[in-house]
Enzyme design. Structure first.
Site, short mmCIF file in Angstrom:
data_model
loop_
_atom_site.label_atom_id
_atom_site.label_comp_id
_atom_site.label_asym_id
_atom_site.label_seq_id
_atom_site.Cartn_x
_atom_site.Cartn_y
_atom_site.Cartn_z
N HIS A 38 -3.75 -4.81 -0.27
CA HIS A 38 -3.27 -5.39 0.97
C HIS A 38 -3.29 -6.91 0.86
O HIS A 38 -4.35 -7.52 1.01
CB HIS A 38 -4.15 -4.94 2.14
CG HIS A 38 -3.96 -3.52 2.54
ND1 HIS A 38 -3.04 -3.13 3.48
CD2 HIS A 38 -4.56 -2.38 2.11
CE1 HIS A 38 -3.08 -1.81 3.63
NE2 HIS A 38 -4.00 -1.33 2.80
N CYS A 93 0.84 -1.19 0.00
CA CYS A 93 0.00 0.00 0.00
C CYS A 93 0.88 1.25 0.00
O CYS A 93 1.61 1.49 -0.95
CB CYS A 93 -0.99 -0.03 1.16
SG CYS A 93 -2.36 1.17 0.96
N GLU A 143 -2.30 -9.02 2.98
CA GLU A 143 -2.66 -9.60 4.27
C GLU A 143 -4.17 -9.63 4.49
O GLU A 143 -4.66 -10.31 5.39
CB GLU A 143 -1.97 -8.84 5.42
CG GLU A 143 -2.56 -7.49 5.77
CD GLU A 143 -2.11 -6.35 4.87
OE1 GLU A 143 -2.37 -5.19 5.24
OE2 GLU A 143 -1.51 -6.61 3.81
#
Length: 216
Positions: free
Chosen positions: A196, A88, A198
């Site tokens: 993202h 990001c 994750e």
């Protein structure tokens, strides 16, 4: 071999650590994952991850406020060639300049500018928040085995600014939100994703595992 996620005060890093630990475990890599604000630990890391949440200038300032951190990043990534993953705003910091509210110098590792996201469609809201697919622009180990294109896996985005690289060759993948923008950039041992990983479930874990296996 140790993977270091850089802690420089940019948001909640718990989910990033957990995702990297899970990807390492589920893909049989068993690499230790550490969260650290110690520049010296970068010099002994096999892989380096720079997350980022918030404004470009704030993230850049956060790096600079840790004595020796920017220098350690340059040494480990540019001189020692350690695999690097920016997430990001961590990806946006790879650029030459950021234009969020003010002009801020980036790390300058990939030429380009971070500018306001333009959709060309007034019905599409900014910030861009949600799930979108990736269009692969050139082969890269990061995307090995990951379905891309219209029927590919989705990644999770939340951003109001985009990285516009100087060279189209720097874009590994794009995503269309009204207009296409660079969603993965990279060169040599350096990669970054606007989304993202994750938070991107199946795509994210596969992408992280590919990064952990990467030996550029």
């Amino acid at each position: 071999m140790t993977v270091t996620i850089v802690d420089y005060g940019s948001g909640n890093l718990h989910s990033a650590v957990k995702a990297f630990e899970r990807a390492s475990r589920e893909h049989g890599l068993d690499l230790p994952i550490q969260l650290s604000s110690d520049p010296e630990q970068l010099r002994t890391s096999s892989h380096i991850v720079l997350p980022g949440v918030g404004a470009f200038a704030d993230c850049r300032r956060g790096l600079e406020e840790i004595p020796g951190m920017v220098e350690a990043l340059h040494e480990a990534v540019l001189h020692q060639g350690r695999p690097f993953f920016g997430i990001c705003v961590g990806m946006q910091l790879l650029a030459t300049r950021g234009h969020e509210h003010q002009v801020t110098q980036g790390l300058g590792w990939i030429g380009g500018d971070v500018v306001a996201l333009e959709t060309g469609d007034q019905d599409l809201k900014i910030p861009h928040m949600g799930w979108n697919t990736l269009d692969e622009k050139r082969p890269h180990h990061l995307l090995d085995g990951i379905p891309t294109g219209e029927n590919g896996l989705n990644a999770y985005f939340v951003h109001s600014y985009q990285f516009v690289p100087d060279s189209t060759a720097s874009a590994i993948a794009t995503t269309t939100y009204g207009k296409p923008f660079a969603s993965i950039v990279g060169r040599d041992n350096i990669v970054g994703s606007q989304f993202h990983p994750e938070k991107s479930q199946k795509l994210g874990l596969a992408l992280i595992a590919n990064f952990l296996r990467w030996r550029p």
